[in-house]
Write a protein that holds these residues in place. Structure first.
Motif, PDB file in Angstrom:
ATOM      1  N   LEU A  46      57.436  97.615  57.282  1.00  0.00           N
ATOM      2  CA  LEU A  46      57.085  97.462  55.871  1.00  0.00           C
ATOM      3  C   LEU A  46      58.246  97.984  55.045  1.00  0.00           C
ATOM      4  O   LEU A  46      58.589  99.162  55.127  1.00  0.00           O
ATOM      5  N   MET A  47      58.862  97.113  54.229  1.00  0.00           N
ATOM      6  CA  MET A  47      60.029  97.515  53.458  1.00  0.00           C
ATOM      7  C   MET A  47      59.631  97.961  52.053  1.00  0.00           C
ATOM      8  O   MET A  47      58.716  97.393  51.437  1.00  0.00           O
ATOM      9  N   LEU A  48      60.332  98.975  51.547  1.00  0.00           N
ATOM     10  CA  LEU A  48      60.190  99.437  50.175  1.00  0.00           C
ATOM     11  C   LEU A  48      61.417  98.979  49.408  1.00  0.00           C
ATOM     12  O   LEU A  48      62.547  99.264  49.820  1.00  0.00           O
ATOM     13  N   THR A  49      61.229  98.256  48.313  1.00  0.00           N
ATOM     14  CA  THR A  49      62.363  97.721  47.576  1.00  0.00           C
ATOM     15  C   THR A  49      62.224  98.027  46.096  1.00  0.00           C
ATOM     16  O   THR A  49      61.127  98.278  45.591  1.00  0.00           O
ATOM     17  N   ALA A  50      63.351  97.992  45.388  1.00  0.00           N
ATOM     18  CA  ALA A  50      63.340  98.150  43.936  1.00  0.00           C
ATOM     19  C   ALA A  50      62.698  96.916  43.309  1.00  0.00           C
ATOM     20  O   ALA A  50      62.817  95.804  43.822  1.00  0.00           O
ATOM     21  N   ARG A  51      62.008  97.117  42.187  1.00  0.00           N
ATOM     22  CA  ARG A  51      61.255  96.028  41.570  1.00  0.00           C
ATOM     23  C   ARG A  51      62.152  94.854  41.172  1.00  0.00           C
ATOM     24  O   ARG A  51      61.731  93.696  41.230  1.00  0.00           O
ATOM     25  N   ASP A  52      63.397  95.135  40.783  1.00  0.00           N
ATOM     26  CA  ASP A  52      64.263  94.066  40.304  1.00  0.00           C
ATOM     27  C   ASP A  52      65.197  93.536  41.390  1.00  0.00           C
ATOM     28  O   ASP A  52      66.088  92.750  41.111  1.00  0.00           O
ATOM     29  N   ALA A  53      64.985  93.951  42.646  1.00  0.00           N
ATOM     30  CA  ALA A  53      65.907  93.561  43.715  1.00  0.00           C
ATOM     31  C   ALA A  53      65.364  92.359  44.482  1.00  0.00           C
ATOM     32  O   ALA A  53      65.080  92.424  45.674  1.00  0.00           O
ATOM     33  N   LEU A  54      65.195  91.221  43.792  1.00  0.00           N
ATOM     34  CA  LEU A  54      64.642  90.025  44.425  1.00  0.00           C
ATOM     35  C   LEU A  54      65.497  89.577  45.604  1.00  0.00           C
ATOM     36  O   LEU A  54      64.976  89.265  46.683  1.00  0.00           O
ATOM     37  N   GLU A  55      66.810  89.558  45.411  1.00  0.00           N
ATOM     38  CA  GLU A  55      67.699  89.117  46.480  1.00  0.00           C
ATOM     39  C   GLU A  55      67.561  90.021  47.699  1.00  0.00           C
ATOM     40  O   GLU A  55      67.550  89.549  48.840  1.00  0.00           O
ATOM     41  N   HIS A  56      67.418  91.326  47.444  1.00  0.00           N
ATOM     42  CA  HIS A  56      67.284  92.272  48.545  1.00  0.00           C
ATOM     43  C   HIS A  56      65.972  92.045  49.287  1.00  0.00           C
ATOM     44  O   HIS A  56      65.897  92.138  50.515  1.00  0.00           O
ATOM     45  N   ARG A  57      64.904  91.745  48.551  1.00  0.00           N
ATOM     46  CA  ARG A  57      63.618  91.485  49.195  1.00  0.00           C
ATOM     47  C   ARG A  57      63.706  90.239  50.067  1.00  0.00           C
ATOM     48  O   ARG A  57      63.184  90.209  51.193  1.00  0.00           O
ATOM     49  N   LEU A  58      64.354  89.200  49.547  1.00  0.00           N
ATOM     50  CA  LEU A  58      64.495  87.972  50.323  1.00  0.00           C
ATOM     51  C   LEU A  58      65.339  88.221  51.568  1.00  0.00           C
ATOM     52  O   LEU A  58      65.036  87.692  52.648  1.00  0.00           O
ATOM     53  N   ASP A  59      66.385  89.032  51.443  1.00  0.00           N
ATOM     54  CA  ASP A  59      67.197  89.375  52.606  1.00  0.00           C
ATOM     55  C   ASP A  59      66.360  90.108  53.646  1.00  0.00           C
ATOM     56  O   ASP A  59      66.481  89.854  54.856  1.00  0.00           O
ATOM     57  N   GLY A  60      65.521  91.037  53.169  1.00  0.00           N
ATOM     58  CA  GLY A  60      64.684  91.790  54.093  1.00  0.00           C
ATOM     59  C   GLY A  60      63.700  90.908  54.823  1.00  0.00           C
ATOM     60  O   GLY A  60      63.520  91.025  56.045  1.00  0.00           O
ATOM     61  N   LEU A  61      63.043  90.006  54.100  1.00  0.00           N
ATOM     62  CA  LEU A  61      62.089  89.107  54.736  1.00  0.00           C
ATOM     63  C   LEU A  61      62.780  88.162  55.712  1.00  0.00           C
ATOM     64  O   LEU A  61      62.268  87.890  56.798  1.00  0.00           O
ATOM     65  N   SER A  62      63.959  87.685  55.340  1.00  0.00           N
ATOM     66  CA  SER A  62      64.685  86.794  56.246  1.00  0.00           C
ATOM     67  C   SER A  62      65.186  87.533  57.474  1.00  0.00           C
ATOM     68  O   SER A  62      65.355  86.938  58.545  1.00  0.00           O
ATOM     69  N   ALA A  63      65.415  88.850  57.336  1.00  0.00           N
ATOM     70  CA  ALA A  63      65.876  89.650  58.479  1.00  0.00           C
ATOM     71  C   ALA A  63      64.722  90.059  59.389  1.00  0.00           C
ATOM     72  O   ALA A  63      64.957  90.600  60.466  1.00  0.00           O
ATOM     73  N   GLY A  64      63.492  89.793  58.956  1.00  0.00           N
ATOM     74  CA  GLY A  64      62.360  90.058  59.837  1.00  0.00           C
ATOM     75  C   GLY A  64      61.356  91.064  59.347  1.00  0.00           C
ATOM     76  O   GLY A  64      60.465  91.465  60.114  1.00  0.00           O
ATOM     77  N   ALA A  65      61.442  91.523  58.086  1.00  0.00           N
ATOM     78  CA  ALA A  65      60.427  92.443  57.576  1.00  0.00           C
ATOM     79  C   ALA A  65      59.069  91.744  57.576  1.00  0.00           C
ATOM     80  O   ALA A  65      58.962  90.574  57.214  1.00  0.00           O
ATOM     81  N   ASP A  66      58.034  92.453  57.986  1.00  0.00           N
ATOM     82  CA  ASP A  66      56.697  91.874  58.030  1.00  0.00           C
ATOM     83  C   ASP A  66      56.047  91.837  56.650  1.00  0.00           C
ATOM     84  O   ASP A  66      55.206  90.986  56.374  1.00  0.00           O
TER      85      ASP A  66
END
Length: 244
Positions: free
Chosen positions: A90-110
């Motif tokens: 489960l990843m914790l991300t900054a609210r405005d870090a959309l690109e980072h969230r997409l990177d995390g999901l593409s890297a395998g975050a559930d």
């Protein structure tokens, strides 16, 4: 404080959750919630320590901050995935870090939660990941108590009202379970203390009142009330459509 691998405080057979975040206060808050759920909390303040802890503690799930002081959270996620492809993260991300969230999901975050977040939401999402991974038992074929639109599953300690999941602390759950086992019955403060806390301490204090207040805020907020105070006698729970 979260336990360290190999210390006497590590409980054999417990569900293990690794918390990776460089903010000590946030880590302590998450560790408290994990422990309150009955699981074992471990923590790491940076990516390298996280990888070492994951190898040594074999966690059942990881709560991973996307922004770490050494290795990027996505890099840590990829390494975790390489070493254990089925490890729930489960990843914790900054609210405005959309690109980072997409990177995390593409890297395998559930799953991911944006900061600032609701602790209840984190725990619900984490419990869901653990259940899907088989670390938490499924809700099927377990003792379930139903009162009106309130449903309580004893083994998985899940609570819903009108189909909406409600996150409770361990003691809040124990208190609600005691109440729902005695519907429409007035329970005194002494009875509640003896059953939920297995003690008569604080009989003159406000421990029960504090927990009843917190439970009402979660169970009854925005809905017809189920938990009622009987002045001078105690507390009672009844279905919202039960006029007694």
């Amino acid at each position: 404080m979260p336990a360290a691998c190999g210390t006497p405080g590590v409980r054999q057979g417990a569900v293990r959750v690794l918390i990776v975040d460089d903010e000590p206060e946030l880590t302590e808050l998450l560790a408290w919630a994990v422990a309150d759920a009955g699981w074992q909390a471990f923590s790491a303040a940076d990516g390298r320590e996280a990888l070492t802890m994951a190898r040594g503690c074999a966690p059942h799930a990881v709560v991973l901050d996307g922004m770490l002081p050494d290795l990027d959270g996505v890099h840590v996620l990829r390494r975790l995935r390489y070493e254990n492809a089925r490890l729930p993260v489960l990843m914790l991300t900054a609210r405005d870090a959309l690109e980072h969230r997409l990177d995390g999901l593409s890297a395998g975050a559930d799953d991911y939660v944006t900061k600032p977040f609701s602790l209840e939401e984190v725990m619900l999402r984490l419990r869901g990941l653990l259940r899907r991974a088989g670390a938490e038992p499924e809700a099927a074929d377990e003792p379930v108590r139903v009162l009106g639109d309130l449903v309580l599953a004893e083994r998985t300690r899940q609570v819903q009202r009108a189909g909406t999941p409600i996150a409770l602390t361990a003691k809040e759950f124990d208190l609600l379970n005691f109440l729902i086992r005695h519907p429409r019955q007035v329970l005194s403060k002494a009875q509640i203390l003896g059953e939920v806390w297995n003690s008569s301490f604080d009989s003159e204090g406000n421990l029960v009142e504090v927990y009843i207040y917190g439970l009402r805020a979660k169970i009854d907020k925005g809905r017809a009330p189920m938990i009622h105070t009987v002045r001078g006698a105690g507390y009672v729970i009844r279905a919202a459509d039960d006029g007694r």
